[in-house]
Design an enzyme around this catalytic site. Sequence first.
Site, mmCIF file in Angstrom:
data_model
loop_
_atom_site.group_PDB
_atom_site.id
_atom_site.type_symbol
_atom_site.label_atom_id
_atom_site.label_comp_id
_atom_site.label_asym_id
_atom_site.label_seq_id
_atom_site.Cartn_x
_atom_site.Cartn_y
_atom_site.Cartn_z
ATOM 1 N N ALA A 1 -10.175 0.478 6.786
ATOM 2 C CA ALA A 1 -11.535 0.756 7.012
ATOM 3 C C ALA A 1 -12.514 0.542 5.833
ATOM 4 O O ALA A 1 -13.466 -0.450 5.828
ATOM 5 C CB ALA A 1 -12.148 1.753 7.895
ATOM 6 N N TYR B 1 4.655 4.068 13.426
ATOM 7 C CA TYR B 1 4.196 4.519 12.016
ATOM 8 C C TYR B 1 4.389 6.093 12.042
ATOM 9 O O TYR B 1 5.099 6.570 10.964
ATOM 10 C CB TYR B 1 3.121 4.077 11.660
ATOM 11 C CG TYR B 1 2.534 4.493 10.086
ATOM 12 C CD1 TYR B 1 3.186 3.915 9.012
ATOM 13 C CD2 TYR B 1 1.178 5.308 10.059
ATOM 14 C CE1 TYR B 1 2.586 4.334 7.870
ATOM 15 C CE2 TYR B 1 0.932 5.739 8.995
ATOM 16 C CZ TYR B 1 1.720 4.982 7.878
ATOM 17 O OH TYR B 1 0.951 5.401 6.472
HETATM 18 P P1 NAD Z 1 0.865 -0.680 0.568
HETATM 19 O O1 NAD Z 1 1.255 -1.635 1.715
HETATM 20 O O2 NAD Z 1 -0.067 -1.143 -0.505
HETATM 21 O O3 NAD Z 1 2.395 -0.431 -0.482
HETATM 22 C C1 NAD Z 1 3.483 -0.249 0.360
HETATM 23 C C2 NAD Z 1 4.541 -1.325 -0.639
HETATM 24 O O4 NAD Z 1 5.773 -0.832 -0.265
HETATM 25 C C3 NAD Z 1 4.131 -2.787 -0.370
HETATM 26 O O5 NAD Z 1 4.049 -3.223 -1.677
HETATM 27 C C4 NAD Z 1 5.371 -3.307 0.374
HETATM 28 O O6 NAD Z 1 5.641 -4.509 -0.156
HETATM 29 C C5 NAD Z 1 6.538 -2.114 -0.114
HETATM 30 N N1 NAD Z 1 7.593 -2.277 0.877
HETATM 31 C C6 NAD Z 1 7.692 -2.158 2.118
HETATM 32 N N2 NAD Z 1 8.618 -2.416 2.807
HETATM 33 C C7 NAD Z 1 9.625 -2.419 1.659
HETATM 34 C C8 NAD Z 1 11.143 -2.235 1.551
HETATM 35 N N3 NAD Z 1 11.835 -2.241 2.659
HETATM 36 N N4 NAD Z 1 11.715 -2.347 0.407
HETATM 37 C C9 NAD Z 1 10.824 -2.056 -0.790
HETATM 38 N N5 NAD Z 1 9.424 -2.040 -0.600
HETATM 39 C C10 NAD Z 1 8.827 -2.282 0.429
HETATM 40 O O7 NAD Z 1 0.619 0.669 0.956
HETATM 41 P P2 NAD Z 1 -0.177 1.940 0.236
HETATM 42 O O8 NAD Z 1 -1.506 2.122 0.890
HETATM 43 O O9 NAD Z 1 0.116 1.855 -1.114
HETATM 44 O O10 NAD Z 1 0.637 3.283 0.729
HETATM 45 C C11 NAD Z 1 1.933 3.828 -0.054
HETATM 46 C C12 NAD Z 1 2.288 4.947 0.684
HETATM 47 O O11 NAD Z 1 1.460 5.978 1.182
HETATM 48 C C13 NAD Z 1 2.932 4.319 2.185
HETATM 49 O O12 NAD Z 1 4.290 5.322 2.262
HETATM 50 C C14 NAD Z 1 2.100 4.717 3.135
HETATM 51 O O13 NAD Z 1 2.562 5.002 4.482
HETATM 52 C C15 NAD Z 1 1.511 6.240 2.601
HETATM 53 N N6 NAD Z 1 0.112 6.451 3.008
HETATM 54 C C16 NAD Z 1 -1.017 5.632 2.462
HETATM 55 C C17 NAD Z 1 -2.126 5.690 3.040
HETATM 56 C C18 NAD Z 1 -3.251 5.028 2.778
HETATM 57 O O14 NAD Z 1 -4.516 5.159 3.141
HETATM 58 N N7 NAD Z 1 -3.253 4.194 1.705
HETATM 59 C C19 NAD Z 1 -2.393 6.788 3.897
HETATM 60 C C20 NAD Z 1 -1.191 7.607 4.509
HETATM 61 C C21 NAD Z 1 -0.043 7.399 3.736
#
Ligand code: NAD
Length: 326
Positions: free
Chosen positions: A196, A152
């Site tokens: 968490a 990741y």
């Molecule tokens: P999430 O998993 O709820 O949302 C990600 C979405 O991307 C999902 O709905 C998934 O179906 C979609 N997705 C995955 N692969 C795909 C593809 N090939 N084509 C189209 N859609 C696809 O995650 P989130 O918590 O909303 O995170 C959003 C972004 O923020 C991500 O890039 C994540 O890495 C980043 N991020 C989140 C956090 C957190 O704490 N939530 C922390 C650091 C970074």
Amino acid sequence: MNILVAGAGGFIAGHLVKSLALQGYDVTAVDIKSQDQWFQVHNLKNVETLPKSDLRDKRVVKSLLKKRKYTRIYNLACNMGGMGFIQNNHIDCLESVYIQTNFITAMREQQSSASIFYSSSACAYPQDIQQDVNVTAIKESDAYPANPEDGYGWEKLFSEIITQYGAKNESMDVRIARFHNCYGPFGTWQGGREKAPAALCRKVIEAQKNKTQEIEIWGDGKQTRSFMYIDDCLEGISRLWESDYRDPVNLGSSELVTINQMVDMIEQIAGTQLERKYLLDKPQGVRGRNSDNTLIKKITGGWEPSVKLFHGLEKTYSWIFDQMHQ
Ligand code: NAD
């Protein structure tokens, strides 16, 4: 403004679509999941929801960008989850690298004038400098020499780099945020991808519901983190656009807590006290991490996330409670 939001079926992007639509923008929402699995679907007249699309496929991204001239693209699409998911699915996590790569290369080929936002993560930071619970908050320049989270974290670093090349070599208008643990309602709270705050809220509710009065905690509970409420995340993204800063920026709370302290808060919200069982063999991630907010404050005129963890947890707990009692 025509806006494309990728990953719109997910937690953060689901909130983002709603916020942008309520501000009056025309929003196109896309995700790999079918709509019945989205966390939020907004039946607003200025939101168009596309059929499920895998953005790892460059042909899909190219045809998306050909279909409409977007002013701004937000890429929050990523195959990810909490530590339990990340540490057991390195290849799946890394494979999301195609998504931002496809956007930048397709934009370049089509000479798109769109601006693009990329959602990176604090998991891009070297693991070896996060091995102490007594943390020095982590700053943007700490990312190198690189030793990010396996799978990741490498996806995040590479996607940041290609986005920065887009800015430097192709004059693209880009913004890159390194999110630190974001939480709130309408996120994953069960099934193996939960993080968490949601997992602990669920476990406290389960303990009360099943009258076990016991909670399992991954690790010894002394690991330290900061957690950003979703409203702060959206505000931060918006403020980044107002700045002119095109390199990665921390977007996270600087309210440092141990996991035990977060459990204390959730117990207080629930009005209970549980016996803690520590599972030392479960994935825990780094030992300690906090967000150094010097840069974001500098480029946004002094702003940083400010929602108190207790307040955000109250709202999150209440939403998960409703989901579990539906
Ligand atoms: P999430 O998993 O709820 O949302 C990600 C979405 O991307 C999902 O709905 C998934 O179906 C979609 N997705 C995955 N692969 C795909 C593809 N090939 N084509 C189209 N859609 C696809 O995650 P989130 O918590 O909303 O995170 C959003 C972004 O923020 C991500 O890039 C994540 O890495 C980043 N991020 C989140 C956090 C957190 O704490 N939530 C922390 C650091 C970074």
